[in-house]
Design a protein around this motif. Structure first.
Motif, PDB file in Angstrom:
ATOM      1  N   PRO A 211       8.845  -1.832 -14.832  1.00 22.40           N
ATOM      2  CA  PRO A 211       7.442  -1.785 -14.421  1.00 22.40           C
ATOM      3  C   PRO A 211       6.937  -0.357 -14.255  1.00 22.40           C
ATOM      4  CG  PRO A 211       8.698  -3.326 -13.058  1.00 22.40           C
ATOM      5  CD  PRO A 211       9.697  -2.561 -13.877  1.00 22.40           C
ATOM      6  N   THR A 212       7.884   0.554 -14.072  1.00 16.99           N
ATOM      7  CA  THR A 212       7.539   1.954 -13.828  1.00 16.99           C
ATOM      8  C   THR A 212       7.162   2.730 -15.077  1.00 16.99           C
ATOM      9  OG1 THR A 212       8.307   3.937 -12.670  1.00 16.99           O
ATOM     10  CG2 THR A 212       9.899   2.831 -14.047  1.00 16.99           C
TER      11      THR A 212
ATOM     12  N   THR B  18       5.950  11.317  -1.790  1.00 12.48           N
ATOM     13  CA  THR B  18       6.884  11.809  -2.800  1.00 12.48           C
ATOM     14  C   THR B  18       6.864  10.825  -3.959  1.00 12.48           C
ATOM     15  OG1 THR B  18       8.364  12.899  -1.221  1.00 12.48           O
ATOM     16  CG2 THR B  18       9.268  12.397  -3.379  1.00 12.48           C
ATOM     17  N   TYR B  19       6.533  11.315  -5.135  1.00 10.79           N
ATOM     18  CA  TYR B  19       6.466  10.446  -6.312  1.00 10.79           C
ATOM     19  C   TYR B  19       7.835   9.824  -6.559  1.00 10.79           C
ATOM     20  CZ  TYR B  19       5.158   8.960 -11.033  1.00 10.79           C
ATOM     21  OH  TYR B  19       4.855   8.222 -12.153  1.00 10.79           O
ATOM     22  N   SER B  20       7.867   8.488  -6.669  1.00  8.55           N
ATOM     23  CA  SER B  20       9.133   7.782  -6.820  1.00  8.55           C
ATOM     24  C   SER B  20       8.979   6.582  -7.742  1.00  8.55           C
ATOM     25  CB  SER B  20       9.646   7.301  -5.453  1.00  8.55           C
ATOM     26  OG  SER B  20      10.794   6.485  -5.597  1.00  8.55           O
ATOM     27  N   ASN B  21       9.746   6.578  -8.819  1.00  5.84           N
ATOM     28  CA  ASN B  21       9.749   5.446  -9.744  1.00  5.84           C
ATOM     29  C   ASN B  21      10.280   4.176  -9.101  1.00  5.84           C
ATOM     30  OD1 ASN B  21       8.971   6.718 -12.459  1.00  5.84           O
ATOM     31  ND2 ASN B  21      10.608   8.070 -11.771  1.00  5.84           N
ATOM     32  N   LEU B  22      11.173   4.336  -8.131  1.00  4.96           N
ATOM     33  CA  LEU B  22      11.805   3.172  -7.509  1.00  4.96           C
ATOM     34  C   LEU B  22      10.789   2.269  -6.817  1.00  4.96           C
ATOM     35  CD1 LEU B  22      14.334   1.595  -6.827  1.00  4.96           C
ATOM     36  CD2 LEU B  22      14.770   3.200  -4.939  1.00  4.96           C
ATOM     37  N   ASN B  23       9.679   2.840  -6.375  1.00  3.36           N
ATOM     38  CA  ASN B  23       8.632   2.006  -5.786  1.00  3.36           C
ATOM     39  C   ASN B  23       8.270   0.849  -6.708  1.00  3.36           C
ATOM     40  OD1 ASN B  23       8.019   3.455  -3.329  1.00  3.36           O
ATOM     41  ND2 ASN B  23       7.092   5.052  -4.574  1.00  3.36           N
ATOM     42  N   TRP B  24       8.189   1.143  -8.021  1.00  5.49           N
ATOM     43  CA  TRP B  24       7.748   0.111  -8.964  1.00  5.49           C
ATOM     44  C   TRP B  24       8.858  -0.872  -9.307  1.00  5.49           C
ATOM     45  CZ3 TRP B  24       4.220   3.409  -7.750  1.00  5.49           C
ATOM     46  CH2 TRP B  24       2.888   3.033  -7.912  1.00  5.49           C
ATOM     47  N   GLY B  25      10.111  -0.499  -9.102  1.00  5.11           N
ATOM     48  CA  GLY B  25      11.177  -1.485  -9.201  1.00  5.11           C
ATOM     49  C   GLY B  25      11.057  -2.530  -8.109  1.00  5.11           C
ATOM     50  N   VAL B  26      10.715  -2.076  -6.903  1.00  4.45           N
ATOM     51  CA  VAL B  26      10.488  -3.007  -5.794  1.00  4.45           C
ATOM     52  C   VAL B  26       9.241  -3.843  -6.058  1.00  4.45           C
ATOM     53  CG1 VAL B  26      10.065  -3.201  -3.319  1.00  4.45           C
ATOM     54  CG2 VAL B  26      11.657  -1.469  -4.175  1.00  4.45           C
TER      55      VAL B  26
ATOM     56  N   ARG C 258       0.836  -1.199   0.000  1.00  2.00           N
ATOM     57  CA  ARG C 258       0.000   0.000   0.000  1.00  2.00           C
ATOM     58  C   ARG C 258       0.872   1.250   0.000  1.00  2.00           C
ATOM     59  NH1 ARG C 258      -5.318   0.207   0.931  1.00  2.00           N
ATOM     60  NH2 ARG C 258      -5.309  -1.858   1.911  1.00  2.00           N
ATOM     61  N   HIS C 259       1.961   1.232   0.762  1.00  2.00           N
ATOM     62  CA  HIS C 259       2.890   2.361   0.767  1.00  2.00           C
ATOM     63  C   HIS C 259       3.566   2.529  -0.594  1.00  2.00           C
ATOM     64  CE1 HIS C 259       3.377   1.493   5.347  1.00  2.00           C
ATOM     65  NE2 HIS C 259       2.325   2.265   5.129  1.00  2.00           N
ATOM     66  N   LEU C 260       4.029   1.431  -1.154  1.00  2.00           N
ATOM     67  CA  LEU C 260       4.715   1.501  -2.446  1.00  2.00           C
ATOM     68  C   LEU C 260       3.779   2.010  -3.540  1.00  2.00           C
ATOM     69  CD1 LEU C 260       6.558  -1.933  -2.232  1.00  2.00           C
ATOM     70  CD2 LEU C 260       7.681   0.304  -2.157  1.00  2.00           C
ATOM     71  N   LEU C 261       2.548   1.523  -3.556  1.00  2.00           N
ATOM     72  CA  LEU C 261       1.594   1.865  -4.606  1.00  2.00           C
ATOM     73  C   LEU C 261       1.078   3.288  -4.491  1.00  2.00           C
ATOM     74  CD1 LEU C 261      -0.389  -1.482  -4.506  1.00  2.00           C
ATOM     75  CD2 LEU C 261       0.862  -0.647  -6.502  1.00  2.00           C
ATOM     76  N   SER C 262       1.146   3.875  -3.309  1.00  2.00           N
ATOM     77  CA  SER C 262       0.648   5.234  -3.093  1.00  2.00           C
ATOM     78  C   SER C 262       1.768   6.255  -2.953  1.00  2.00           C
ATOM     79  CB  SER C 262      -0.239   5.280  -1.845  1.00  2.00           C
ATOM     80  OG  SER C 262       0.499   4.926  -0.687  1.00  2.00           O
TER      81      SER C 262
END
Length: 431
Positions: free
Chosen positions: A280-281, A176-184, A131-135
């Motif tokens: 994925p990002t 904070t918008y972060s592309n790295l979330n989608w790498g994880v 939920r944290h990563l997706l938001s």
């Protein structure tokens, strides 16, 4: 509901709006693409009205003769673009299917899905969840990069780089918008499925919906390669110096010059070690027509051609508000972000946001935006009114930041395109 019922391949259709609005819309969009001062390389658009495709059209080129090889080709209804961050929403659809299968939980500590413990060193007691990563509230940052080759393990990168973690607030508290979330996220999806991300997404979403393209052009058919647009700017690849009078410079997917290649070292890649490999990002290639199919599937409660692709409860979770800016709980990126779901943006009705687009403010949308390698993309859907807009711009000839929008965080060219689509194709207005 089948998209093909009212969508005509290679044709313009405005249902119930009349030829005047259709002709005016064609002329307005053509003028934007061919603006002598600020031309666009190519444009593909699609509009949904009353739950069906009402307009689809293309302008400009998907391939330009930048290498002197005589390779030019127009944008067609089949043209696929690397759609940048709209990919995040598409990836989330695949992830939600894994949640439905019981392989993932939105609120579990994601360390249980990885071969390492994922923690912000500034908040070591606070678990990080999907939920944290997706938001975008995970506290991960892009400052030290968000994509690595097949020989790099994500666990080593995240353990070594303090710059990848924010200090402003604990996970769940600060956006904070972060592309790295989608790498994880991609790494987690590989880990629990045992499948390489690009092939997993084909199995979960693209194949069941009959969508062309995907996250790995090296496995495209020859026709898919032909249909993939090259993205352009009138600037070099590696600098921010624009030259609006200079030549178009290919930025990515220049498949008219060289065929796509698999990532180096892919044959030795360990599945579940580095989900950034196929982006994925931002790395999926899709056409406006196929994004329209996704849009109609969302409007149809997750069903496509009689088949349940994603469960209604999964879609409800994706588009429900997870974070809203309250003045001191995140970075809005100059007013672009005010509300977020799970892998989806909620376009709040405030100045500087898509909610004020078009200008009359009556289009309350959810979806996602994208910008990379010259492409600027929009996927915006008003669920209640069953209206939606897809816009894929294949490249800018001049710095888009030098021509900002008049009433939103978009560029002026985007504003003109989106407002024309809304006024003519959704409202059916003709001057």
């Amino acid at each position: 509901m089948q998209m093909g019922v009212r969508a005509l391949v290679g044709a313009v259709l405005i249902s119930g709006a009349g030829h005047a609005a259709a002709s005016q819309l064609d002329a307005e969009l053509s003028a934007i693409v061919n603006d002598p001062q600020r031309p666009l390389a190519g444009l593909s658009v699609l509009v949904v009205r009353d739950g069906a495709v009402a307009y689809q059209q293309q302008f400009g080129q998907r391939r330009l003769d930048t290498a002197g090889a005589g390779v030019t080709a127009p944008v067609t209804p089949h043209t696929m673009f690397r759609i940048a961050s709209i990919s995040k929403m598409v990836t989330t659809l695949g992830l939600m299917k894994l949640v439905e299968e019981g392989k993932l939980s939105l609120d579990a500590d994601v360390s249980g899905y990885l071969d390492f413990t994922l923690r912000n060193p500034h908040y070591p007691a606070r678990a990080i969840t999907l939920r944290h990563l997706l938001s975008h509230t995970s506290t991960l940052r892009d400052d030290a990069g968000y994509s690595w080759g097949s020989g790099t393990r994500l666990r080593d990168v995240l353990a070594a780089e303090g710059k990848m973690w924010g200090r402003e607030g604990e996970p769940g508290a600060w956006f904070t918008y972060s592309n790295l979330n989608w790498g994880v996220i991609g790494t987690i999806m590989e880990s629990v499925s045992g499948e390489r991300f690009d092939r997993l997404m084909k199995r979960l979403l693209l194949t069941p919906m009959g969508l062309k393209g995907g996250y790995n052009p090296a496995e495209f058919s020859q026709q898919e390669i032909v249909d993939t647009a090259t993205l352009y700017r009138r600037r070099t690849r590696d600098t921010e110096v624009w030259d609006s009078k200079g030549p178009w410079i290919a930025q990515v997917d220049d498949f008219g010059v060289a065929a796509p290649l698999a990532p180096p070292g892919l044959e030795q890649y360990v599945v579940g070690s580095n989900g950034t490999l196929f982006s994925p990002t931002g790395g999926i290639r899709l056409s406006a027509a196929d994004l329209g199919r996704i849009m109609l599937m969302l409007l149809n409660n997750g069903r496509h051609e009689g088949r349940q692709i994603v469960q209604p409860q999964s879609l409800a979770a994706m588009f429900s508000e997870q974070w809203r800016f309250n003045g001191h709980n995140g970075d809005t990126l100059k007013g672009l972000y005010h509300s977020w779901g799970l892998g989806t943006q909620r376009f709040a009705d405030v100045r500087g946001n898509m909610g004020g687009m078009p200008a009359d403010g009556r289009f309350r949308a959810v979806g996602h935006l994208g910008e990379a390698y010259g492409l600027v993309s929009t996927f915006a859907l008003d669920m209640e009114k069953r209206q939606g807009i897809v816009s894929l711009i294949g490249g800018f000839a001049s710095d888009p930041d030098a021509d900002p929008g008049q009433y939103s965080a978009h560029t002026r060219a985007e504003e003109k395109i989106l407002d024309a689509l809304y006024q003519r194709a959704i409202l059916g207005r003709a001057d």
